[in-house]
Design a protein around this motif. Sequence first.
Motif, mmCIF file in Angstrom:
data_model
loop_
_atom_site.group_PDB
_atom_site.id
_atom_site.type_symbol
_atom_site.label_atom_id
_atom_site.label_comp_id
_atom_site.label_asym_id
_atom_site.label_seq_id
_atom_site.Cartn_x
_atom_site.Cartn_y
_atom_site.Cartn_z
ATOM 1 N N ARG A 346 -27.118 -5.168 -19.545
ATOM 2 C CA ARG A 346 -25.784 -4.580 -19.543
ATOM 3 C C ARG A 346 -24.960 -5.089 -20.726
ATOM 4 O O ARG A 346 -25.101 -6.222 -21.171
ATOM 5 C CB ARG A 346 -25.048 -4.904 -18.239
ATOM 6 N N GLY A 347 -24.105 -4.180 -21.204
ATOM 7 C CA GLY A 347 -23.195 -4.534 -22.269
ATOM 8 C C GLY A 347 -21.903 -3.760 -22.144
ATOM 9 O O GLY A 347 -21.742 -2.915 -21.257
ATOM 10 N N LYS A 348 -20.967 -4.037 -23.051
ATOM 11 C CA LYS A 348 -19.650 -3.411 -22.971
ATOM 12 C C LYS A 348 -19.203 -3.014 -24.371
ATOM 13 O O LYS A 348 -19.316 -3.775 -25.326
ATOM 14 C CB LYS A 348 -18.652 -4.393 -22.355
ATOM 15 N N LEU A 349 -18.676 -1.765 -24.486
ATOM 16 C CA LEU A 349 -18.144 -1.278 -25.746
ATOM 17 C C LEU A 349 -16.698 -1.748 -25.892
ATOM 18 O O LEU A 349 -15.875 -1.550 -24.996
ATOM 19 C CB LEU A 349 -18.211 0.254 -25.786
ATOM 20 N N LEU A 350 -16.402 -2.381 -27.020
ATOM 21 C CA LEU A 350 -15.073 -2.931 -27.255
ATOM 22 C C LEU A 350 -14.291 -2.038 -28.216
ATOM 23 O O LEU A 350 -14.835 -1.530 -29.193
ATOM 24 C CB LEU A 350 -15.183 -4.341 -27.838
ATOM 25 N N ASN A 351 -13.007 -1.864 -27.957
ATOM 26 C CA ASN A 351 -12.142 -1.045 -28.807
ATOM 27 C C ASN A 351 -12.789 0.298 -29.156
ATOM 28 O O ASN A 351 -12.971 0.629 -30.337
ATOM 29 C CB ASN A 351 -11.784 -1.795 -30.099
ATOM 30 N N PRO A 352 -13.156 1.089 -28.139
ATOM 31 C CA PRO A 352 -13.894 2.334 -28.380
ATOM 32 C C PRO A 352 -13.098 3.373 -29.181
ATOM 33 O O PRO A 352 -11.889 3.513 -29.016
ATOM 34 C CB PRO A 352 -14.194 2.839 -26.971
ATOM 35 N N GLU A 353 -13.815 4.070 -30.045
ATOM 36 C CA GLU A 353 -13.250 5.159 -30.843
ATOM 37 C C GLU A 353 -14.054 6.422 -30.554
ATOM 38 O O GLU A 353 -15.271 6.453 -30.733
ATOM 39 C CB GLU A 353 -13.313 4.825 -32.341
ATOM 40 N N ALA A 354 -13.372 7.467 -30.089
ATOM 41 C CA ALA A 354 -14.049 8.738 -29.781
ATOM 42 C C ALA A 354 -14.412 9.464 -31.077
ATOM 43 O O ALA A 354 -13.599 9.542 -31.998
ATOM 44 C CB ALA A 354 -13.172 9.612 -28.910
ATOM 45 N N ILE A 355 -15.627 9.988 -31.136
ATOM 46 C CA ILE A 355 -16.086 10.761 -32.265
ATOM 47 C C ILE A 355 -16.246 12.217 -31.815
ATOM 48 O O ILE A 355 -17.059 12.520 -30.939
ATOM 49 C CB ILE A 355 -17.424 10.233 -32.827
ATOM 50 N N LEU A 356 -15.470 13.116 -32.421
ATOM 51 C CA LEU A 356 -15.481 14.522 -32.041
ATOM 52 C C LEU A 356 -16.430 15.311 -32.922
ATOM 53 O O LEU A 356 -16.705 14.909 -34.075
ATOM 54 C CB LEU A 356 -14.079 15.107 -32.139
ATOM 55 N N PRO A 357 -16.925 16.463 -32.426
ATOM 56 C CA PRO A 357 -17.752 17.323 -33.270
ATOM 57 C C PRO A 357 -16.974 17.770 -34.510
ATOM 58 O O PRO A 357 -15.732 17.797 -34.503
ATOM 59 C CB PRO A 357 -18.084 18.513 -32.351
ATOM 60 N N ASN A 358 -17.709 18.139 -35.564
ATOM 61 C CA ASN A 358 -17.068 18.530 -36.798
ATOM 62 C C ASN A 358 -16.131 19.719 -36.660
ATOM 63 O O ASN A 358 -15.152 19.858 -37.383
ATOM 64 C CB ASN A 358 -18.125 18.881 -37.850
ATOM 65 N N ASN A 359 -16.451 20.626 -35.683
ATOM 66 C CA ASN A 359 -15.645 21.830 -35.550
ATOM 67 C C ASN A 359 -14.457 21.634 -34.607
ATOM 68 O O ASN A 359 -13.740 22.577 -34.305
ATOM 69 C CB ASN A 359 -16.489 23.000 -35.048
ATOM 70 N N SER A 360 -14.255 20.383 -34.114
ATOM 71 C CA SER A 360 -13.116 20.119 -33.224
ATOM 72 C C SER A 360 -11.881 19.774 -34.042
ATOM 73 O O SER A 360 -11.962 19.132 -35.074
ATOM 74 C CB SER A 360 -13.434 18.968 -32.267
#
Length: 361
Positions: A346-360
């Motif tokens: 198990r692990g944890k993502l810190l300070n997550p940043e959402a990555i959107l599709p190019n057409n969004s």
Amino acid sequence: MSLPGEKALMKLSDLVSDGIGGIFAPNQIKRISKAEVDAERDKMLMIAQTEQQVADIKAGKLQYTEDRRLISVSSEPNVEQLINIKKGDKVEPYLNLENLDKQSKTRKQIQAIQEEVNLTKTVFLAEKELESGKYEANDDPVDPDWFTRWRDNAEKVSNNYLQTLWAKVLAGEVTTPGTYSLRTLDLLKSLSKNEAELISKLGEFIIDGRVIKGVKGLRGLGNDSETVEKIMTEKGLHFSNLLYLQEIGIISGVDSMGLTVEYSSLDPSSFVRAFTSKSSGLVAIHADPNKNIVFNALHSTRLGREIFNLADFDTDKEYLKAIAQEVANIGFDVQIGGWLQLNETRGKLLNPEAILPNNSK
């Protein structure tokens, strides 16, 4: 209360106490009744002083006697050349065997002292690495043959950067014997500073033990991402360098049509998968648990994985974002950020940043 890495440091002390002697025998530098910073200063001053003395011996200013004393050599030109020319009409060069023997002994003395300095500096670096507290030692002993091979190689290394790599190998093997194979020692022995730096550069592009070059099928017949290829090329990781790293056994798949790796979900109710790279992570999520992600990739060998563990590097953030973008473009919800490993699974993502599709938008 125990000090960071105390158990590992005790294992290191026991290991080197019988394997390293001379002027830098471990027990000759006491930490008892001295502040830690003073002990560290004394060690580094001793090394620096000895290195200066080696330079003076090479320059002919000092002489190391058979009874292990350093004496000053007169600056007067009273030493004959190795090759003397007889006086008279006939010129006949001949070797002065007495002076040749003296210089031969001096070279051997210089080499022996330099090797002892190299070895001691590397052991001190391993000690500092263990003091970081990021190593948890087990009770298994280090194979004596392994340590002999390590010592014989490490004493030949004078470059500071390469000494750091040899120190990390020793620290890792002391804490968990079997971490580094003899093949890794053989590779390090022949590795130049430039080669080591090239491997470190490649390490910035390692995700889950692979160099991911793009999502397979995203561009029809072209599997590799042009963005990823551009980023790698700018870092000096062009085809010829990648091919060289394959030739020395670090990675595989450079000269093939492309190796692939497929990832399925670890969750039966939906697709959830984390991809880790040093202290960075990428998490992909999809509502359909039957979805999968197929990457085109270069695979790291066991030897490569051991070498990558030695290098200090951070994941190339531009590269990680490019891979995340491709995963988002095939319909996954993707986040990137720092990664904290909580345990083996198990692990944890810190300070997550959402990555959107190019057409969004």
